[in-house]
Structures are given as C-alpha cells and as structure tokens.
Design an enzyme around this catalytic site. Structure first.
Site, mmCIF file in Angstrom:
data_model
loop_
_atom_site.group_PDB
_atom_site.id
_atom_site.type_symbol
_atom_site.label_atom_id
_atom_site.label_comp_id
_atom_site.label_asym_id
_atom_site.label_seq_id
_atom_site.Cartn_x
_atom_site.Cartn_y
_atom_site.Cartn_z
ATOM 1 N N CYS A 101 0.816 -1.226 0.000
ATOM 2 C CA CYS A 101 0.000 0.000 0.000
ATOM 3 C C CYS A 101 0.844 1.268 0.000
ATOM 4 C CB CYS A 101 -0.936 -0.004 1.208
ATOM 5 S SG CYS A 101 -1.964 -1.456 1.263
ATOM 6 N N HIS A 136 -3.384 7.193 2.824
ATOM 7 C CA HIS A 136 -3.772 5.894 2.274
ATOM 8 C C HIS A 136 -5.118 5.509 2.877
ATOM 9 C CE1 HIS A 136 -4.093 1.783 1.296
ATOM 10 N NE2 HIS A 136 -3.702 1.317 2.472
ATOM 11 N N ASN A 170 -10.287 -0.319 0.136
ATOM 12 C CA ASN A 170 -8.824 -0.212 0.192
ATOM 13 C C ASN A 170 -8.262 -0.742 -1.134
ATOM 14 O OD1 ASN A 170 -6.084 -0.578 0.584
ATOM 15 N ND2 ASN A 170 -6.278 -1.466 2.624
HETATM 16 O O1 UT7 Z 1 -3.797 -1.263 3.608
HETATM 17 C C1 UT7 Z 1 -2.801 -1.905 4.346
HETATM 18 C C2 UT7 Z 1 -2.917 -1.629 5.783
HETATM 19 N N1 UT7 Z 1 -4.137 -2.185 6.289
HETATM 20 C C3 UT7 Z 1 -4.721 -1.643 7.332
HETATM 21 O O2 UT7 Z 1 -4.286 -0.630 7.811
HETATM 22 C C4 UT7 Z 1 -5.913 -2.340 7.904
HETATM 23 C C5 UT7 Z 1 -5.920 -2.171 9.392
HETATM 24 N N2 UT7 Z 1 -6.953 -2.952 10.073
HETATM 25 C C6 UT7 Z 1 -8.259 -2.678 10.022
HETATM 26 O O3 UT7 Z 1 -8.702 -1.830 9.275
HETATM 27 C C7 UT7 Z 1 -9.178 -3.388 10.989
HETATM 28 O O4 UT7 Z 1 -8.391 -4.111 11.916
HETATM 29 C C8 UT7 Z 1 -10.183 -4.361 10.306
HETATM 30 C C9 UT7 Z 1 -11.268 -3.548 9.583
HETATM 31 C C10 UT7 Z 1 -9.473 -5.265 9.329
HETATM 32 C C11 UT7 Z 1 -10.886 -5.196 11.350
HETATM 33 O O5 UT7 Z 1 -11.496 -4.360 12.325
HETATM 34 P P1 UT7 Z 1 -11.300 -4.606 13.891
HETATM 35 O O6 UT7 Z 1 -12.064 -3.586 14.575
HETATM 36 O O7 UT7 Z 1 -9.824 -4.686 14.157
HETATM 37 O O8 UT7 Z 1 -12.031 -5.992 14.076
HETATM 38 P P2 UT7 Z 1 -11.487 -7.392 14.652
HETATM 39 O O9 UT7 Z 1 -10.696 -8.079 13.596
HETATM 40 O O10 UT7 Z 1 -10.855 -7.170 15.989
HETATM 41 O O11 UT7 Z 1 -12.828 -8.152 14.874
HETATM 42 C C12 UT7 Z 1 -13.797 -7.738 15.861
HETATM 43 C C13 UT7 Z 1 -14.982 -8.669 15.776
HETATM 44 C C14 UT7 Z 1 -14.615 -10.146 15.797
HETATM 45 O O12 UT7 Z 1 -15.643 -10.838 16.466
HETATM 46 P P3 UT7 Z 1 -15.490 -11.279 18.011
HETATM 47 O O13 UT7 Z 1 -14.263 -12.166 18.047
HETATM 48 O O14 UT7 Z 1 -15.302 -10.005 18.778
HETATM 49 O O15 UT7 Z 1 -16.763 -11.969 18.292
HETATM 50 C C15 UT7 Z 1 -14.608 -10.541 14.351
HETATM 51 O O16 UT7 Z 1 -14.863 -11.920 14.166
HETATM 52 O O17 UT7 Z 1 -15.665 -8.462 14.522
HETATM 53 C C16 UT7 Z 1 -15.762 -9.708 13.833
HETATM 54 N N3 UT7 Z 1 -15.666 -9.441 12.414
HETATM 55 C C17 UT7 Z 1 -16.729 -9.188 11.639
HETATM 56 N N4 UT7 Z 1 -18.039 -9.127 11.919
HETATM 57 C C18 UT7 Z 1 -18.876 -8.846 10.912
HETATM 58 C C19 UT7 Z 1 -14.539 -9.379 11.648
HETATM 59 N N5 UT7 Z 1 -14.882 -9.090 10.388
HETATM 60 C C20 UT7 Z 1 -16.224 -8.975 10.358
HETATM 61 C C21 UT7 Z 1 -17.145 -8.707 9.345
HETATM 62 N N6 UT7 Z 1 -18.444 -8.625 9.644
HETATM 63 N N7 UT7 Z 1 -16.764 -8.469 8.053
#
Ligand code: UT7
Length: 316
Positions: free
Chosen positions: A114, A242, A272
């Site tokens: 990225c 980004h 993204n």
């Molecule tokens: O471009 C290169 C650089 N990339 C980035 O900078 C990306 C950085 N990361 C992010 O943007 C975020 O970490 C994500 C959007 C990828 C994920 O968001 P998060 O707030 O960190 O969520 P998480 O992975 O901690 O998941 C929280 C909860 C989990 O459920 P439990 O374990 O709390 O029950 C996941 O299973 O949300 C759940 N979850 C979803 N629920 C509904 C994860 N993805 C989804 C989904 N829909 N698509």
C-alpha cells in the site's frame, strides 16, 4: 536534488460495483459492521475483459491530457502494484506498449504494497534527475479482488480494484518532495504468498495489529516529512492518506487538529485499493477542484512489508 511537482492526474475504475449487501450474501457480515468498522460502503471489482493494463492505460491517458503533454515526452514510467496482469511483461511495459511511450526510458513495476505509490514517487524523482526527458508517469493499479480470500470476512470486505495515474515534472531549482520511506521485514501480519509456495496466493492480514502499526506509522511519517522539508502542519493545504480504514484517518486528523476541509476520504466508494489508493485520492481532489495549481499536499501511506512513507508534494 531537483524536485518534482504533480502536473496532471487521471483515474479509471472497473464498471462493477460491489456493495456491502452483496458481500453479506457471501460471508457472515452486514452493512452496519462494515460501515462502522471501516467506513467502506462499496468498492469496484474488475470483471469481464477488464485488466490492469487497460485500467492503467485509461488513467494514464487522462493524466497526460490533464498535464497537457504527450506520451513521447515521458522520461520514465513506474507502476506501483502487487497485482499486475502478468509478472512478465511488467504492468509498466504493458502500459508503455499501450501508450506508445518512448523505448529509451525505464519502465518497471514497483511493489511496496500500500506504500507503493509513495515509493514510486520518490524513485521517479531520483530517476528524472538523471533523465533527459523531464516528465514522469507514476501509476498505482490493483486487482485485489483476484487475491482476496472470499472465506475470510475479516479481509474480503476491505479491498477494491482500480487504477490512477499522475504525471510529474522535474525542474531545476524545485525543492525535493522530501520523501521519507521505511520498512521492517514482517511476514506475519500481512502477507500474500508468492508463486513458489504451496499456499494459494491470497491476502492474509492480522487486521487489529496492522491497525495499531498504521496509527503509529502515519504520524511518524508526517512529523519526519515536515521536519525534512522545513514546514509545519499549517503550511500544508491538503492531507492525503492511504485509504485503509476511515477510523485510522479519523484518529490521525484528530491528533493534528486537521479541519475537515483539509483532508478527504473516498474509502466509502472504493474500499482499500492498496497502491492505487493515494493516486485515487489525488485524482479525486483535482476532479472536485479541492486542489490545483500551487496546492501543497502532505501524502502519507503504510502497509504490507511492513512499509511506510510520506512526502510533501506541490501541484504545478
Ligand atoms: O492497507 C494496508 C494496511 N491495512 C490496514 O491498515 C488495515 C488495518 N486494520 C483494520 O482496518 C481493521 O483491523 C479491520 C477492519 C481489518 C478489522 O477491524 P477490527 O475492529 O480490528 O475488528 P477485529 O478483527 O478485531 O474483529 C472484531 C470482531 C470479531 O468478532 P469477536 O471475536 O469479537 O466476536 C470478528 O470476528 O468483529 C468480527 N468481524 C466481523 N463481523 C462482521 C470481523 N470481520 C467482520 C465482518 N463482519 N466483516
């Protein structure tokens, strides 16, 4: 070193638009989660006859026209991408053929995930200092839907496809863009296996950890660039980030008290798009009349590698 300025921009997005509701039919997710956790509402995906070469050529033609120059004036061409149509020829060589760029110039792809567009901008500044022709073509283009794991709801909702281009000019006496680039080798948090490996070539990301890295890397880059070019936050007309997650941008602008009229998000429309994300912001800003001749922008990127980068760039 003589500096570069942006002279023209262009973009091309695939026809097919995929909404959050569309994705909710593939994985267990919903519009509310995606919108609140990422800011994304829809993204474009390559389909049918569309290719990286085709999208890049359309974006580049627009950028050349916008810059008021012709293909034969280009002194170097770099495509920042991790998803070229073919590994060889490179996307840049395909673009050279499509546009009829001169043969005696370097054309190559650059993969810094990225942060690729920022790496390419800095590389272009270095190249043009030594080149007889003083205009450069820098493209960011991605076909991420091809390497998306459609079983992983944590990542498949994030990515979009697209291409955007800038034409830059290098002139004696112009200050350098002051690029600050860095990386530290990490194959755990964000990876896409390559051709030699047993695993399928799909994106794997530990999102929360990458999120934490991003909110530290972005301010670090901003501070270093401003220090390097001897400017302050007030000297910047527009901040370009980004587009990985709207929450990352919100946290950074809050920290620097950047007012809403000085930054922009298009992640809701495109998702993204990795290396295409920053030039898509730049071309949107030009299209919307938010930046133009004389505007000074601070660009910040971060991503797989892990990589990070920043630069202070002026529009001619
Ligand atoms: O471009 C290169 C650089 N990339 C980035 O900078 C990306 C950085 N990361 C992010 O943007 C975020 O970490 C994500 C959007 C990828 C994920 O968001 P998060 O707030 O960190 O969520 P998480 O992975 O901690 O998941 C929280 C909860 C989990 O459920 P439990 O374990 O709390 O029950 C996941 O299973 O949300 C759940 N979850 C979803 N629920 C509904 C994860 N993805 C989804 C989904 N829909 N698509």
């Amino acid at each position: 070193m003589n500096g570069i300025k942006i002279k023209g921009t262009g973009q091309c997005l695939p026809q097919r638009v995929v909404t959050n509701e569309d994705l909710a039919r593939i994985v267990e997710t919903n519009d509310e989660w995606i919108t609140t956790r990422t800011g994304i509402q829809r993204r474009h995906h390559i389909s049918g006859e569309e290719t990286i070469a085709g999208l890049s050529a359309a974006a580049a033609r627009q950028a050349l026209e916008n810059a008021g120059i012709t293909a034969d004036q280009i002194g170097a061409c770099i495509v920042a991408t991790l998803t070229p149509d073919t590994l060889v020829p490179s996307a840049a060589c395909c673009l050279q053929r499509e546009l009829g760029l001169p043969n005696d110039i370097p054309c190559f792809d650059l993969n810094a995930a990225c942060t690729g567009f920022l790496y390419a901008l800095h590389t272009m500044e270095c190249l043009l200092n030594a080149a007889p022709r003083k205009f450069g073509l820098v493209v960011g283009a991605e076909h991420l839907s091809r390497i998306t794991n459609w079983q992983d709801r944590g990542t498949c909702i994030l990515f979009g496809d697209g291409a955007a281009a800038v034409v830059v000019e290098c002139r004696e006496g112009w200050p350098s863009i002051g690029a600050v680039l860095g990386s530290h080798g990490d194959d755990q948090l964000l990876r896409v296996p390559g051709v030699e490996q047993d695993e399928r070539s799909l994106i794997y990301m530990e999102g929360t950890k990458v999120f934490k890295f991003a909110i530290e890397a972005a301010p670090w880059c901003m501070d270093r660039v401003l220090e390097k070019v001897g400017k302050t936050v007030d000297d910047v007309d527009f901040f370009v980030f980004h587009q990985a997650n709207a929450r990352i941008i919100d946290l950074v602008v809050r920290r620097y008290h950047i007012p809403p009229e000085k930054y922009y998000k298009n992640i809701q429309e495109y998702g993204n798009t990795s290396a295409a994300s920053i030039p898509l912001v730049l071309s949107d800003l030009v299209r919307l009349g938010k930046v133009g001749s004389g505007s000074r922008v601070l660009i910040v990127g971060f991503g797989g590698g892990l990589t990070w980068g920043g630069a202070y760039v002026e529009f001619e």
